[in-house]
Design an enzyme around this catalytic site. Structure first.
Site, PDB file in Angstrom:
ATOM      1  N   LYS A  25      13.887 -80.443  76.967  1.00 20.98           N
ATOM      2  CA  LYS A  25      13.737 -81.534  76.167  1.00 20.98           C
ATOM      3  C   LYS A  25      13.837 -80.628  74.788  1.00 20.98           C
ATOM      4  O   LYS A  25      12.932 -79.285  75.297  1.00 20.98           O
ATOM      5  CB  LYS A  25      12.797 -82.095  76.320  1.00 20.98           C
ATOM      6  CG  LYS A  25      12.048 -82.635  75.262  1.00 20.98           C
ATOM      7  CD  LYS A  25      12.111 -84.023  75.168  1.00 20.98           C
ATOM      8  CE  LYS A  25      11.798 -84.929  74.365  1.00 20.98           C
ATOM      9  NZ  LYS A  25      10.218 -85.920  74.783  1.00 20.98           N
TER      10      LYS A  25
ATOM     11  N   ASP B 269       9.251 -94.197  76.840  1.00 19.28           N
ATOM     12  CA  ASP B 269       7.799 -93.494  76.288  1.00 19.28           C
ATOM     13  C   ASP B 269       6.593 -93.748  76.913  1.00 19.28           C
ATOM     14  O   ASP B 269       6.031 -93.546  76.085  1.00 19.28           O
ATOM     15  CB  ASP B 269       8.288 -93.676  74.927  1.00 19.28           C
ATOM     16  CG  ASP B 269       7.738 -91.812  74.059  1.00 19.28           C
ATOM     17  OD1 ASP B 269       7.496 -90.681  75.125  1.00 19.28           O
ATOM     18  OD2 ASP B 269       7.966 -91.703  72.542  1.00 19.28           O
TER      19      ASP B 269
HETATM   20  O1  DOR Z   1       3.795 -91.030  71.219  1.00 17.67           O
HETATM   21  C1  DOR Z   1       4.535 -90.111  71.319  1.00 17.67           C
HETATM   22  N1  DOR Z   1       3.376 -89.718  72.133  1.00 17.67           N
HETATM   23  N2  DOR Z   1       5.545 -90.097  71.047  1.00 17.67           N
HETATM   24  C2  DOR Z   1       5.661 -88.706  72.179  1.00 17.67           C
HETATM   25  O2  DOR Z   1       7.275 -88.695  71.906  1.00 17.67           O
HETATM   26  C3  DOR Z   1       5.592 -88.060  72.798  1.00 17.67           C
HETATM   27  C4  DOR Z   1       4.641 -89.055  72.950  1.00 17.67           C
HETATM   28  C5  DOR Z   1       2.681 -88.371  74.211  1.00 17.67           C
HETATM   29  O3  DOR Z   1       3.815 -87.763  74.629  1.00 17.67           O
HETATM   30  O4  DOR Z   1       1.985 -88.981  74.083  1.00 17.67           O
HETATM   31 ZN    ZN Z   2       7.745 -89.330  75.204  1.00 15.88          ZN
END
Ligand code: DOR
Ligand code: ZN
Length: 351
Positions: free
Chosen positions: A110, A257
């Site tokens: 990633k 996500d």
């Molecule tokens: O909104 C998000 N939260 N986007 C990300 O890419 C990471 C994630 C997180 O790990 O909280």
């Molecule tokens: Zn993410």
């Protein structure tokens, strides 16, 4: 009128399961709804190599197993079908050797541009990407997927995705056999870019980018629970994401996500991340059903991603009946779950 819907068990190719006590909330939901889940590596400290990844996958397995042993605790799980796929964070120190160990091979690497999002301090800066060419070459030869948080953290917030696309383009040109996923694509330009690229380039789309826009985030009072990176965009962008998901196009597949932060953390610190693991599947089912494209559901939620990652299709089905679930069925104490307080029209039949 349809009153039952059968779907293939979905896959989630982008989930933040977290660690310690948060994992106790996320892992059972992951195993309840999904067959394959690609676990993101931005833990503290991050998952850096195949040893870390193997330990993490085993820990997730243990949490799921403990949950199953505590009988009659929701959510119900069929652990036999659940599989964690792992990823490592691309750091300046990542080498080819770190992607496999004697007993574990990670699925993906990633790429977080340093500072682009939560726990990305160990990621790499945009100028360091060129120094990883040897690694990318190894990855394309050995079938590792490069997942990219495609945002330039130095660009204005609504242009971060567009500004990163030329960097992806250079990678596609330099590594024509490297599989690349633009994670949580959020703009019309991002969708058009993915469609223009060769078949090696795909994209995940989240439930929240399909359901929310900037108006949900800041149209009335500021809603920290609708805040994530990349931020949700305009209605025109959302329409392009819906088109991509509904067309069943093989390049687009579901990656939630889902990224929990405790409610007070969201309210006081404004941390980026939307926790959707408990509700994403029933929400997506409702969206596809309402939009008259139910026949595309399994492609988007299950088979497109499996094909991109060269995994066998799931063989397990989930059956839903038209029975409104009372709001709050999927509430998780201490966390705000995406649209958990709206009534959901379909409920999972437990057989
Ligand atoms: O909104 C998000 N939260 N986007 C990300 O890419 C990471 C994630 C997180 O790990 O909280
Ligand atoms: Zn993410």
């Amino acid at each position: 009128m349809t009153d039952r819907i059968q779907i293939l068990k979905p896959n989630d190719f982008h989930m933040h399961l977290r660690q310690e006590e948060v994992l106790i909330h996320t892992a059972p939901w992951a195993a309840h709804w999904f067959h394959y889940v690609l676990a993101m590596p931005n833990l503290i400290p991050p998952i850096r190599d195949a040893h870390d990844a193997s330990d993490y996958a085993f820990h997730i397995f243990e949490v799921v197993h403990d949950h199953m042993k505590a009988s009659r605790v929701e959510p119900r799980i069929d652990r036999t079908r659940f599989e964690t796929l792992t990823s490592v964070m691309l750091t300046p120190e990542t080498t080819a050797k770190m992607l496999s160990s004697t007993n574990h091979r990670v699925t993906a690497v990633k790429l977080y541009p340093r500072g682009a999002t939560t726990n990305s301090d160990h990621g790499i800066s945009i100028s360091e990407i060129a120094r990883k060419h040897e690694l990318f070459d190894f990855m394309q030869e050995h079938g590792f997927v490069l997942c990219i948080h495609a945002e330039d953290p130095d660009a204005p917030v609504l242009q971060r995705e567009q500004r990163f696309l030329p960097i992806v383009y250079e990678l596609v040109r330099a590594f024509p056999r490297l599989k690349i996923v633009i994670e949580h694509v959020s703009t019309a330009e991002g969708v058009a870019f993915v469609l223009d690229m060769p078949v090696t380039v795909g994209a995940t789309i989240t439930a929240h980018h399909l359901l929310l826009t900037l108006d949900d985030l800041l149209g009335s009072t500021l809603d920290p629970h609708s805040f994530c990176k990349p931020v949700v965009k305009t209605e025109a962008d959302r329409q392009k994401l819906l088109e991509a998901a509904f067309a069943g196009h093989p390049k687009f597949f579901f990656g939630s996500d889902s990224a929990p932060h405790r409610t007070e953390q969201k309210q006081q610190k404004g941390s980026a991340g939307i926790f959707s693991a408990p509700t994403a599947v029933p929400l997506m089912l409702d969206l596809f059903h309402r939009s008259g494209v139910l026949e595309m559901f399994d492609r988007f939620m299950s088979t497109n991603g499996a094909d991109f990652y060269d995994l066998p299709h799931n063989e397990e089905y989930l059956t839903f009946e038209r029975k409104e679930l009372p709001p709050g069925t999927y509430r998780v104490p201490g966390y705000e779950v995406l649209q958990a307080d709206l009534p959901l029209p379909w409920s999972l039949l437990t057989t």
